[in-house]
Design a protein around this motif. Structure first.
Motif, PDB file in Angstrom:
ATOM      1  N   ASP A   1       0.857  -1.187   0.000  1.00 38.79           N
ATOM      2  CA  ASP A   1       0.000   0.000   0.000  1.00 38.79           C
ATOM      3  C   ASP A   1       0.893   1.237   0.000  1.00 38.79           C
ATOM      4  O   ASP A   1       1.250   1.737  -1.047  1.00 38.79           O
ATOM      5  N   ALA A   2       1.287   1.687   1.182  1.00 40.09           N
ATOM      6  CA  ALA A   2       2.202   2.834   1.227  1.00 40.09           C
ATOM      7  C   ALA A   2       3.616   2.350   0.898  1.00 40.09           C
ATOM      8  O   ALA A   2       3.939   1.187   1.110  1.00 40.09           O
ATOM      9  N   PRO A   3       4.477   3.246   0.374  1.00 42.92           N
ATOM     10  CA  PRO A   3       5.868   2.873   0.131  1.00 42.92           C
ATOM     11  C   PRO A   3       6.521   2.376   1.414  1.00 42.92           C
ATOM     12  O   PRO A   3       6.208   2.867   2.502  1.00 42.92           O
ATOM     13  N   ARG A   4       7.390   1.410   1.288  1.00 37.68           N
ATOM     14  CA  ARG A   4       8.075   0.954   2.495  1.00 37.68           C
ATOM     15  C   ARG A   4       9.484   0.484   2.177  1.00 37.68           C
ATOM     16  O   ARG A   4       9.810   0.176   1.036  1.00 37.68           O
ATOM     17  N   GLU A   5      10.271   0.444   3.257  1.00 33.67           N
ATOM     18  CA  GLU A   5      11.664   0.032   3.111  1.00 33.67           C
ATOM     19  C   GLU A   5      11.825  -1.428   3.478  1.00 33.67           C
ATOM     20  O   GLU A   5      11.112  -1.939   4.332  1.00 33.67           O
ATOM     21  N   THR A   6      12.764  -2.078   2.835  1.00 31.28           N
ATOM     22  CA  THR A   6      13.133  -3.419   3.248  1.00 31.28           C
ATOM     23  C   THR A   6      14.605  -3.591   2.899  1.00 31.28           C
ATOM     24  O   THR A   6      15.264  -2.635   2.483  1.00 31.28           O
ATOM     25  N   LEU A   7      15.116  -4.788   3.137  1.00 29.81           N
ATOM     26  CA  LEU A   7      16.519  -5.061   2.831  1.00 29.81           C
ATOM     27  C   LEU A   7      16.595  -6.098   1.724  1.00 29.81           C
ATOM     28  O   LEU A   7      15.774  -7.023   1.662  1.00 29.81           O
ATOM     29  N   LEU A   8      17.568  -5.943   0.861  1.00 28.13           N
ATOM     30  CA  LEU A   8      17.859  -6.977  -0.124  1.00 28.13           C
ATOM     31  C   LEU A   8      19.370  -7.135  -0.172  1.00 28.13           C
ATOM     32  O   LEU A   8      20.092  -6.166  -0.446  1.00 28.13           O
ATOM     33  N   LEU A   9      19.850  -8.330   0.109  1.00 23.02           N
ATOM     34  CA  LEU A   9      21.290  -8.609   0.122  1.00 23.02           C
ATOM     35  C   LEU A   9      22.033  -7.616   1.013  1.00 23.02           C
ATOM     36  O   LEU A   9      23.126  -7.163   0.690  1.00 23.02           O
ATOM     37  N   GLY A  10      21.401  -7.273   2.133  1.00 20.72           N
ATOM     38  CA  GLY A  10      22.047  -6.406   3.112  1.00 20.72           C
ATOM     39  C   GLY A  10      21.945  -4.925   2.813  1.00 20.72           C
ATOM     40  O   GLY A  10      22.451  -4.103   3.581  1.00 20.72           O
ATOM     41  N   LYS A  11      21.303  -4.569   1.683  1.00 21.19           N
ATOM     42  CA  LYS A  11      21.203  -3.143   1.327  1.00 21.19           C
ATOM     43  C   LYS A  11      19.748  -2.697   1.348  1.00 21.19           C
ATOM     44  O   LYS A  11      18.839  -3.448   0.994  1.00 21.19           O
ATOM     45  N   LYS A  12      19.579  -1.449   1.763  1.00 16.88           N
ATOM     46  CA  LYS A  12      18.234  -0.901   1.871  1.00 16.88           C
ATOM     47  C   LYS A  12      17.635  -0.671   0.484  1.00 16.88           C
ATOM     48  O   LYS A  12      18.306  -0.167  -0.415  1.00 16.88           O
ATOM     49  N   ILE A  13      16.375  -1.075   0.317  1.00 10.60           N
ATOM     50  CA  ILE A  13      15.625  -0.715  -0.887  1.00 10.60           C
ATOM     51  C   ILE A  13      14.273  -0.167  -0.438  1.00 10.60           C
ATOM     52  O   ILE A  13      13.836  -0.405   0.685  1.00 10.60           O
ATOM     53  N   THR A  14      13.637   0.595  -1.333  1.00 12.37           N
ATOM     54  CA  THR A  14      12.299   1.120  -1.057  1.00 12.37           C
ATOM     55  C   THR A  14      11.385   0.626  -2.166  1.00 12.37           C
ATOM     56  O   THR A  14      11.809   0.565  -3.335  1.00 12.37           O
ATOM     57  N   LEU A  15      10.168   0.230  -1.802  1.00 11.27           N
ATOM     58  CA  LEU A  15       9.248  -0.241  -2.838  1.00 11.27           C
ATOM     59  C   LEU A  15       7.868   0.339  -2.610  1.00 11.27           C
ATOM     60  O   LEU A  15       7.513   0.746  -1.501  1.00 11.27           O
ATOM     61  N   GLY A  16       7.108   0.400  -3.684  1.00 12.64           N
ATOM     62  CA  GLY A  16       5.749   0.928  -3.584  1.00 12.64           C
ATOM     63  C   GLY A  16       4.990   0.640  -4.860  1.00 12.64           C
ATOM     64  O   GLY A  16       5.468  -0.103  -5.743  1.00 12.64           O
ATOM     65  N   ARG A  17       3.802   1.211  -4.950  1.00 13.17           N
ATOM     66  CA  ARG A  17       2.976   0.982  -6.129  1.00 13.17           C
ATOM     67  C   ARG A  17       2.286   2.282  -6.501  1.00 13.17           C
ATOM     68  O   ARG A  17       1.795   3.000  -5.625  1.00 13.17           O
ATOM     69  N   GLU A  18       2.309   2.601  -7.772  1.00 16.74           N
ATOM     70  CA  GLU A  18       1.656   3.820  -8.230  1.00 16.74           C
ATOM     71  C   GLU A  18       0.884   3.491  -9.497  1.00 16.74           C
ATOM     72  O   GLU A  18       1.445   2.879 -10.423  1.00 16.74           O
TER      73      GLU A  18
ATOM     74  N   GLY B   1      -1.144   1.270 -10.045  1.00 15.81           N
ATOM     75  CA  GLY B   1      -1.203  -0.162 -10.316  1.00 15.81           C
ATOM     76  C   GLY B   1       0.125  -0.785 -10.708  1.00 15.81           C
ATOM     77  O   GLY B   1       0.204  -1.993 -10.903  1.00 15.81           O
ATOM     78  N   THR B   2       1.178   0.028 -10.807  1.00 18.89           N
ATOM     79  CA  THR B   2       2.480  -0.527 -11.189  1.00 18.89           C
ATOM     80  C   THR B   2       3.455  -0.426 -10.017  1.00 18.89           C
ATOM     81  O   THR B   2       3.567   0.629  -9.384  1.00 18.89           O
ATOM     82  N   CYS B   3       4.156  -1.515  -9.757  1.00 20.12           N
ATOM     83  CA  CYS B   3       5.084  -1.535  -8.632  1.00 20.12           C
ATOM     84  C   CYS B   3       6.432  -0.969  -9.053  1.00 20.12           C
ATOM     85  O   CYS B   3       6.848  -1.120 -10.198  1.00 20.12           O
ATOM     86  N   TRP B   4       7.090  -0.328  -8.103  1.00 11.00           N
ATOM     87  CA  TRP B   4       8.442   0.195  -8.346  1.00 11.00           C
ATOM     88  C   TRP B   4       9.344  -0.134  -7.169  1.00 11.00           C
ATOM     89  O   TRP B   4       8.887  -0.368  -6.051  1.00 11.00           O
ATOM     90  N   VAL B   5      10.633  -0.192  -7.469  1.00 10.78           N
ATOM     91  CA  VAL B   5      11.632  -0.435  -6.427  1.00 10.78           C
ATOM     92  C   VAL B   5      12.802   0.509  -6.661  1.00 10.78           C
ATOM     93  O   VAL B   5      13.259   0.669  -7.799  1.00 10.78           O
ATOM     94  N   LEU B   6      13.267   1.148  -5.581  1.00  6.28           N
ATOM     95  CA  LEU B   6      14.436   2.021  -5.674  1.00  6.28           C
ATOM     96  C   LEU B   6      15.542   1.487  -4.780  1.00  6.28           C
ATOM     97  O   LEU B   6      15.272   0.947  -3.706  1.00  6.28           O
ATOM     98  N   ASP B   7      16.780   1.648  -5.212  1.00  5.53           N
ATOM     99  CA  ASP B   7      17.883   1.274  -4.325  1.00  5.53           C
ATOM    100  C   ASP B   7      18.183   2.435  -3.370  1.00  5.53           C
ATOM    101  O   ASP B   7      17.506   3.470  -3.397  1.00  5.53           O
ATOM    102  N   ALA B   8      19.204   2.272  -2.539  1.00  7.69           N
ATOM    103  CA  ALA B   8      19.478   3.256  -1.480  1.00  7.69           C
ATOM    104  C   ALA B   8      19.812   4.627  -2.061  1.00  7.69           C
ATOM    105  O   ALA B   8      19.563   5.656  -1.436  1.00  7.69           O
ATOM    106  N   SER B   9      20.362   4.653  -3.283  1.00  6.37           N
ATOM    107  CA  SER B   9      20.735   5.933  -3.888  1.00  6.37           C
ATOM    108  C   SER B   9      19.558   6.575  -4.623  1.00  6.37           C
ATOM    109  O   SER B   9      19.684   7.653  -5.194  1.00  6.37           O
ATOM    110  N   GLY B  10      18.425   5.896  -4.638  1.00  8.14           N
ATOM    111  CA  GLY B  10      17.249   6.434  -5.317  1.00  8.14           C
ATOM    112  C   GLY B  10      17.138   5.979  -6.763  1.00  8.14           C
ATOM    113  O   GLY B  10      16.189   6.346  -7.462  1.00  8.14           O
ATOM    114  N   ALA B  11      18.082   5.154  -7.216  1.00  9.14           N
ATOM    115  CA  ALA B  11      18.026   4.659  -8.593  1.00  9.14           C
ATOM    116  C   ALA B  11      16.979   3.562  -8.714  1.00  9.14           C
ATOM    117  O   ALA B  11      16.798   2.756  -7.798  1.00  9.14           O
TER     118      ALA B  11
END
Lengths: 278, 204, 200
Positions: free
Chosen positions: A19-36, A38-48
């Motif tokens: 629902d709301a964007p949230r943070e999680t870890l992948l391979l020890g690094k922070k990522i952020t994910l969300g949906r806008e 109807g399409t999901c997106w994922v950003l790495d720690a640098s915002g890429a």
């Protein structure tokens, strides 16, 4: 960067749970994910922005450049199957330990007592295991085991046949005798998100033929099974999976696990692995 | 009697365990607490406006507090009740607010101040250990006496599941023997995270 | 290495296995149905599962994960997945020197010819964890070793201290047979509160 590790697809969320964007870890690094829209997106720690795939009810991403598409499970698309989002459980163990446990049947009588196994039916007959080079997957076939209650839909004890497939280092797909439809396979998967090399989030997902159970009953059944495993997984020493022979002693019943460890070593997948005896 | 049940809930397990020990049949209705949040659905809120589990429905009676449910189940079984139960039923909710919360945090990602929850859990375990040690000095194994009561059943689940929330049970010998005594009771049933005593099985 | 108290015998009745440790060495302490104590490495050689989560069946310790059974020498003698197989001798659990004396289970991680600590006829009261290292606890009482520390205050108590991981320890307390165990237990709780600097 380690391409052998980064260039895989990893599950990071259940699509209906975003629902709301949230943070999680992948391979020890922070990522952020969300949906806008109807399409999901994922950003790495640098915002890429990271690549995404929406499949099997889950959102998948990769910190690298995957050189092939996320695996498919064509049988899951057969009409009549019910797709079950089981939700996630976090476990303090290597993601590889979680997958290896999923590939193991010999623990059923002791860990899933009276459900997936029961004494005195403990014997594991020889089965076939191979690394299918053409698809680069580990497969175990003709795995048979006596089960008191193989699925929510099973009425009593049956000898269940299993096929295990490891299509990616932290994922496994199980094809299993379907109690209400002999001749068809139920599909039960274990998708593991490596939070770190000793901590993972496990997303089981199922595609079952079961016209009688409620969705809640099917979710409960699989959560029950996985939580029985969790207390094992959090108490294996070391938390990482030893890939070198010598630190742990396999038997014939562990042929799938042996092939899995060998395959991980071959493809250089060392995240969550212990390479030298402690 | 119908129990609206979540398989991983320590509080629902109190009810399943009590009923199993009494030999009281329960009809279980699986509720998708996680990930479905079905306990907050309109149907469930109509039954229990608090939106919590367990819910026990016995004819026209609907009970939503696990302590009330334990009292209800044992209403005709005075041997399962003691005058000391109340303080332990209160203590069981302390266990739920500390160890239980730490477990939900670690397993399914509940928001919690995890260090505070674990520290409160350790404080509670130390109290429990001290009391059970006193009981053993008197030759007693259960919380209120020689035989188990609803006090034991209320406190057992969150205690036994403490490791799920990252709290070790290793340093508590009296708690360990008490848990073993409960696991040895005729009719005992397990839940995920609590193994049955395999030594009691009959191997090939 | 000196003897270390790892548990009180009344806390490990026949047929029971418990987790314990000496510093970073994890131990499974178990008692056979006929009453013999063993201290083993707390790790099944098969898949690394803690044996202290296992179960005692007959005179063997079994791993909870796959039911592999280990006889009293630490050798595996039954693998349920292969009931007809005689497991090779190479499958065995590392074992440590273990002895019972005065109601206390003592372990030495290396072979030792030292005598077991003298307990002065005292009997066990209880064990309790303290968030303080064994060395600091000994220093608190001006003792040079933590194997046993005799404390004479309002009660006569002998503390056998077990160093654990993370700067914590387990204190096994013994007192005169006629001492009121409940009073000693309360004294211990207060001692711990003082040592940890928190209210009891």
């Amino acid at each position: 960067m380690n391409a052998a590790i980064d260039n895989h697809w990893y599950p990071v969320a259940m699509i209906t749970g975003i629902d709301a964007p949230r943070e999680t870890l992948l391979l020890g690094k922070k990522i952020t994910l969300g949906r806008e829209d109807g399409t999901c997106w994922v950003l790495d720690a640098s915002g890429a922005e990271l690549p995404t795939v929406e499949r099997f009810g889950h959102l998948w991403t990769s910190p690298g450049q995957p050189n092939r598409d996320l695996f498919t499970i064509p049988e899951a698309d057969n009409p009549g199957r019910r797709l079950v989002d089981v939700g996630s459980v976090k476990v303090k163990c290597s993601p590889l330990r979680a997958v290896e446990n999923f590939l193991d049947i010999a623990h059923f009588p002791f860990v899933h007592t009276d459900i997936l196994g029961a004494e005195p039916h403990t014997e594991v007959d020889r089965y076939d295991v191979k690394i299918r080079e053409e698809v680069d997957e580990v497969w175990a076939t003709k795995v048979k085991f006596y089960q008191p209650q193989a699925a929510k839909s099973a009425a009593g004890g049956i000898t269940t046949e299993y096929m295990y497939r490891v299509p990616a280092p932290t994922c496994s797909v199980l094809y299993k005798t379907c109690p209400p439809r002999p001749g068809e396979w139920d599909i039960i998967t274990l998708f593991v998100q490596p939070l770190t090399d000793e901590w993972c989030e496990v997303w089981p997902w199922m595609a079952l033929y079961d016209d009688d159970s409620t969705m809640s009953e099917m979710v409960s059944f699989q959560q029950l099974i996985f939580m029985q495993d969790r207390s094992i997984l959090e108490n294996q020493i070391p938390r990482k999976l030893p890939l070198d022979p010598g630190m742990e002693v396999p038997t014939q019943a562990d042929m799938t696990s042996v092939a899995y460890r060998r395959w991980l070593k071959k493809i250089g997948y060392t995240y969550g692995a212990q390479l030298v005896a402690a | 009697m119908i129990l609206y049940d979540y398989v991983l809930s320590a509080s629902c397990y109190k009810v399943r365990l009590m009923a199993a020990l009494l030999g009281t049949p329960l009809t279980l209705r699986a509720v998708n607490f996680h990930p479905g949040r079905e306990h907050k659905s309109p149907e469930m809120l109509a039954l229990n406006p608090k939106g919590t589990l367990p819910i026990l429905q016995d004819g026209d009676t609907v009970l939503t507090d696990s302590a009330d449910i334990l009292r209800h189940l044992t209403a005709d079984h005075p041997e399962w009740q003691s005058s000391d139960d109340d303080r332990w039923l209160d203590f069981a909710s302390d266990l739920n607010d500390s160890l239980g919360l730490a477990r939900l945090h670690d397993v399914i990602g509940y928001a919690a101040d995890i260090d505070t929850a674990r520290a409160a859990g350790v404080t509670a375990l130390r109290k429990l250990e001290a009391h059970l040690t006193e009981q053993r000095f008197e030759g007693l194994i259960f919380l209120t006496g020689k035989t188990p009561t609803i006090a034991d059943i209320a406190c057992f689940p969150n205690t036994a599941l403490a490791p799920d929330g990252g709290v070790s049970l290793d340093p508590y010998p009296s708690i360990r023997l008490w848990m073993r005594a409960i696991r040895s009771l005729p009719g005992f049933i397990e839940m995920p995270g609590i193994h049955r005593l395999h030594e009691l099985a009959h191997p090939a | 290495m000196d003897w270390v108290a790892v548990a009180l015998t009344e806390d490990v009745p026949p047929g029971v296995v418990i987790p314990s440790r000496i510093e970073d060495t994890d131990l499974a302490i178990w008692c056979t149905p006929s009453g013999r104590y063993h201290a083993w490495s707390d790790r099944c050689p098969h898949r690394g599962m803690r044996l202290s989560h296992g179960f005692v069946r007959g005179e063997t310790l079994a791993c909870i994960y796959h039911g592999w059974q280990y006889n009293e020498t630490g050798s595996c003698d039954y693998i349920p997945a292969h009931p007809k197989l005689t497991p090779p001798d190479t499958i065995c659990v590392p074992t440590y020197t273990c002895a019972e004396e005065g109601g206390v289970i003592w372990v030495s991680l290396t072979d030792t010819d030292r005598p077991l600590p003298a307990l002065g006829g005292r009997t066990p009261v209880r064990s309790l964890p303290v968030n303080m290292s064994a060395a600091d606890l000994a220093a608190h009482f001006g003792a040079t070793t933590f194997t046993t520390i005799a404390v004479v205050s309002d009660v006569d108590v002998l503390l056998a201290v077990q160093p654990c991981t993370g700067g914590t320890c387990m204190v096994h307390a013994l007192a005169a047979a006629e001492a009121d165990r409940s009073s000693v237990s309360h004294w211990l709780e207060n001692l711990r509160a003082t040592l940890e600097g928190v209210p009891a």
